[in-house]
Each structure stands twice: as C-alpha cells, then as structure tokens.
Design a protein around this motif. Structure first.
Motif, PDB file in Angstrom:
ATOM      1  N   HIS A  18       4.806  37.432  61.611  1.00 46.70           N
ATOM      2  CA  HIS A  18       4.564  38.518  60.940  1.00 46.70           C
ATOM      3  C   HIS A  18       4.117  38.945  59.822  1.00 46.70           C
ATOM      4  O   HIS A  18       4.586  39.799  59.033  1.00 46.70           O
ATOM      5  N   ASN A  19       3.526  37.690  59.548  1.00 50.73           N
ATOM      6  CA  ASN A  19       2.697  37.947  57.898  1.00 50.73           C
ATOM      7  C   ASN A  19       3.185  38.554  56.624  1.00 50.73           C
ATOM      8  O   ASN A  19       1.914  39.519  56.369  1.00 50.73           O
ATOM      9  N   THR A  20       4.498  37.336  57.228  1.00 50.60           N
ATOM     10  CA  THR A  20       5.148  37.886  55.697  1.00 50.60           C
ATOM     11  C   THR A  20       5.200  36.986  54.676  1.00 50.60           C
ATOM     12  O   THR A  20       5.325  35.417  54.829  1.00 50.60           O
ATOM     13  N   PRO A  21       5.658  36.885  53.403  1.00 49.64           N
ATOM     14  CA  PRO A  21       5.202  36.102  52.450  1.00 49.64           C
ATOM     15  C   PRO A  21       6.561  34.959  52.530  1.00 49.64           C
ATOM     16  O   PRO A  21       7.906  35.432  53.261  1.00 49.64           O
ATOM     17  N   TYR A  22       6.687  33.762  52.213  1.00 48.65           N
ATOM     18  CA  TYR A  22       8.041  32.870  52.666  1.00 48.65           C
ATOM     19  C   TYR A  22       8.663  33.580  51.445  1.00 48.65           C
ATOM     20  O   TYR A  22       8.421  33.803  49.797  1.00 48.65           O
ATOM     21  N   ASP A  23      10.457  33.090  51.735  1.00 45.13           N
ATOM     22  CA  ASP A  23      11.342  33.829  51.267  1.00 45.13           C
ATOM     23  C   ASP A  23      12.252  32.592  51.584  1.00 45.13           C
ATOM     24  O   ASP A  23      12.803  33.180  52.557  1.00 45.13           O
ATOM     25  N   PRO A  24      12.747  31.999  50.356  1.00 46.12           N
ATOM     26  CA  PRO A  24      13.477  30.762  50.860  1.00 46.12           C
ATOM     27  C   PRO A  24      15.111  31.679  50.753  1.00 46.12           C
ATOM     28  O   PRO A  24      16.058  31.139  51.580  1.00 46.12           O
ATOM     29  N   LYS A  25      15.605  32.499  50.383  1.00 50.22           N
ATOM     30  CA  LYS A  25      16.878  33.400  50.033  1.00 50.22           C
ATOM     31  C   LYS A  25      16.710  33.794  51.500  1.00 50.22           C
ATOM     32  O   LYS A  25      18.449  33.663  51.694  1.00 50.22           O
ATOM     33  N   ARG A  26      15.995  34.320  51.864  1.00 45.48           N
ATOM     34  CA  ARG A  26      16.395  34.688  53.524  1.00 45.48           C
ATOM     35  C   ARG A  26      16.435  33.338  54.573  1.00 45.48           C
ATOM     36  O   ARG A  26      16.679  33.451  55.690  1.00 45.48           O
ATOM     37  N   VAL A  27      15.308  32.280  54.449  1.00 45.90           N
ATOM     38  CA  VAL A  27      15.353  31.226  55.507  1.00 45.90           C
ATOM     39  C   VAL A  27      16.751  30.059  55.439  1.00 45.90           C
ATOM     40  O   VAL A  27      17.497  30.007  56.423  1.00 45.90           O
ATOM     41  N   PHE A  28      16.930  30.024  54.659  1.00 49.66           N
ATOM     42  CA  PHE A  28      18.010  29.441  53.974  1.00 49.66           C
ATOM     43  C   PHE A  28      19.328  29.599  53.469  1.00 49.66           C
ATOM     44  O   PHE A  28      20.381  29.757  52.473  1.00 49.66           O
ATOM     45  N   VAL A  29      20.156  30.237  54.796  1.00 52.76           N
ATOM     46  CA  VAL A  29      21.472  30.966  54.051  1.00 52.76           C
ATOM     47  C   VAL A  29      22.180  29.976  54.643  1.00 52.76           C
ATOM     48  O   VAL A  29      22.672  29.604  55.625  1.00 52.76           O
ATOM     49  N   ALA A  30      23.087  30.170  53.921  1.00 53.61           N
ATOM     50  CA  ALA A  30      24.512  29.849  54.065  1.00 53.61           C
ATOM     51  C   ALA A  30      25.631  29.933  54.610  1.00 53.61           C
ATOM     52  O   ALA A  30      25.796  30.646  55.078  1.00 53.61           O
TER      53      ALA A  30
END
Length: 34
Positions: A18-30
């Motif tokens: 998807h050629n998007t920057p890494y976003d830890p808030k989106r990846v590690f959802v509680a």
C-alpha cells in the motif's frame, strides 16, 4: 515464534503493497477484554 514472525511479515507486506508509512497506533490496536 512463528505467529510473531507471521504478524511482522503481514505488517511489512501491507506497508510495502500500500506504500504507506508505518503507524504503530494502527498496527497495535488494543483488543477489548470480555
């Protein structure tokens, strides 16, 4: 160990495709606890 490696590969693959920057808030959802 295999589950962790697979999760990391999925994250890396999605970022690459998807050629998007890494976003830890989106990846590690509680996960909600029941």
């Amino acid at each position: 160990l295999i589950i962790t490696a697979r999760k990391l590969l999925q994250i890396i693959y999605a970022i690459y495709v998807h050629n998007t920057p890494y976003d830890p808030k989106r990846v590690f959802v509680a996960q909600p606890t029941k």
